[in-house]
Motif scaffolding. Sequence first.
Motif, mmCIF file in Angstrom:
data_model
loop_
_atom_site.group_PDB
_atom_site.id
_atom_site.type_symbol
_atom_site.label_atom_id
_atom_site.label_comp_id
_atom_site.label_asym_id
_atom_site.label_seq_id
_atom_site.Cartn_x
_atom_site.Cartn_y
_atom_site.Cartn_z
ATOM 1 N N LEU A 37 0.819 -1.216 0.000
ATOM 2 C CA LEU A 37 0.000 0.000 0.000
ATOM 3 C C LEU A 37 0.851 1.264 0.000
ATOM 4 C CD1 LEU A 37 -2.939 -0.972 2.365
ATOM 5 C CD2 LEU A 37 -2.992 -0.630 -0.107
ATOM 6 N N TYR A 38 1.986 1.226 0.693
ATOM 7 C CA TYR A 38 2.872 2.389 0.697
ATOM 8 C C TYR A 38 3.322 2.717 -0.725
ATOM 9 C CZ TYR A 38 6.942 5.324 1.039
ATOM 10 O OH TYR A 38 7.837 6.341 0.853
ATOM 11 N N MET A 41 0.464 3.972 -2.909
ATOM 12 C CA MET A 41 0.115 5.370 -2.619
ATOM 13 C C MET A 41 1.235 6.322 -3.054
ATOM 14 S SD MET A 41 -1.758 5.527 1.034
ATOM 15 C CE MET A 41 -1.923 3.957 1.816
ATOM 16 N N PHE A 42 2.493 5.892 -2.899
ATOM 17 C CA PHE A 42 3.624 6.744 -3.253
ATOM 18 C C PHE A 42 3.652 7.012 -4.757
ATOM 19 C CE2 PHE A 42 8.065 7.336 -4.505
ATOM 20 C CZ PHE A 42 8.396 8.425 -3.719
ATOM 21 N N ASP A 45 0.657 8.875 -6.125
ATOM 22 C CA ASP A 45 0.634 10.274 -5.690
ATOM 23 C C ASP A 45 -0.768 10.676 -5.227
ATOM 24 O OD1 ASP A 45 2.026 12.570 -5.106
ATOM 25 O OD2 ASP A 45 1.586 13.512 -7.044
ATOM 26 N N LEU A 47 -1.878 10.693 -1.772
ATOM 27 C CA LEU A 47 -1.902 11.421 -0.510
ATOM 28 C C LEU A 47 -0.576 12.122 -0.267
ATOM 29 C CD1 LEU A 47 -3.481 8.583 1.669
ATOM 30 C CD2 LEU A 47 -4.691 10.508 0.663
ATOM 31 N N THR A 48 -0.597 13.075 0.635
ATOM 32 C CA THR A 48 0.649 13.707 1.057
ATOM 33 C C THR A 48 1.405 12.742 1.967
ATOM 34 O OG1 THR A 48 -0.285 14.698 3.051
ATOM 35 C CG2 THR A 48 -0.482 15.972 1.000
ATOM 36 N N ASN A 49 2.657 13.074 2.257
ATOM 37 C CA ASN A 49 3.462 12.208 3.125
ATOM 38 C C ASN A 49 2.829 12.046 4.502
ATOM 39 O OD1 ASN A 49 5.412 11.648 1.230
ATOM 40 N ND2 ASN A 49 6.718 13.365 1.835
ATOM 41 N N GLN A 51 -0.384 12.366 5.361
ATOM 42 C CA GLN A 51 -1.616 11.574 5.239
ATOM 43 C C GLN A 51 -1.283 10.095 5.049
ATOM 44 O OE1 GLN A 51 -3.276 13.667 1.897
ATOM 45 N NE2 GLN A 51 -4.720 14.807 3.195
ATOM 46 N N ARG A 52 -0.272 9.838 4.224
ATOM 47 C CA ARG A 52 0.149 8.456 3.987
ATOM 48 C C ARG A 52 0.632 7.816 5.295
ATOM 49 N NH1 ARG A 52 2.472 9.192 -1.089
ATOM 50 N NH2 ARG A 52 4.184 10.257 -0.060
ATOM 51 N N VAL A 55 -2.470 7.078 7.544
ATOM 52 C CA VAL A 55 -3.269 5.948 7.051
ATOM 53 C C VAL A 55 -2.544 4.630 7.305
ATOM 54 C CG1 VAL A 55 -4.152 4.837 4.958
ATOM 55 C CG2 VAL A 55 -4.558 7.266 5.339
ATOM 56 N N LEU A 56 -1.265 4.575 6.952
ATOM 57 C CA LEU A 56 -0.519 3.322 7.103
ATOM 58 C C LEU A 56 -0.250 2.987 8.566
ATOM 59 C CD1 LEU A 56 1.918 3.588 4.084
ATOM 60 C CD2 LEU A 56 -0.142 2.192 4.289
#
Length: 104
Positions: A37-38, A41-42, A45, A47-49, A51-52, A55-56
């Motif tokens: 998931l990281y 999401m990375f 693009d 979420l912002t860092n 937010q990521r 969430v994680l």
Amino acid sequence: MNDACAACGRKFERGAGYLLGSIYFNYGVTAMLVLVLYFAMFFGDVLTNGQRLAVLSGLAVLFPTWFFRYARALWIAFDEHWDPWPNEEESRQIAREEHIASGQ
């Protein structure tokens, strides 16, 4: 959790600390999920860092709490595949218990 299977009589906890092996399944699945998931999401693009991270981090705490019973089932299935029940020691213990119960 039941002590034994109602259908076959297999003991679910064969000894002290037996189910600790399920922690490895829980940790492994959680780590793989967070890792996948990281990167999704990375590179997406989405979420912002910050937010990521939020969430994680939440997922890394909540997912293993939900998944622990399935990790136990995976551990028991893994153990049953490599060390079927009853093994020699358990067979002797069952025979002793039956011998004592029959009063001989």
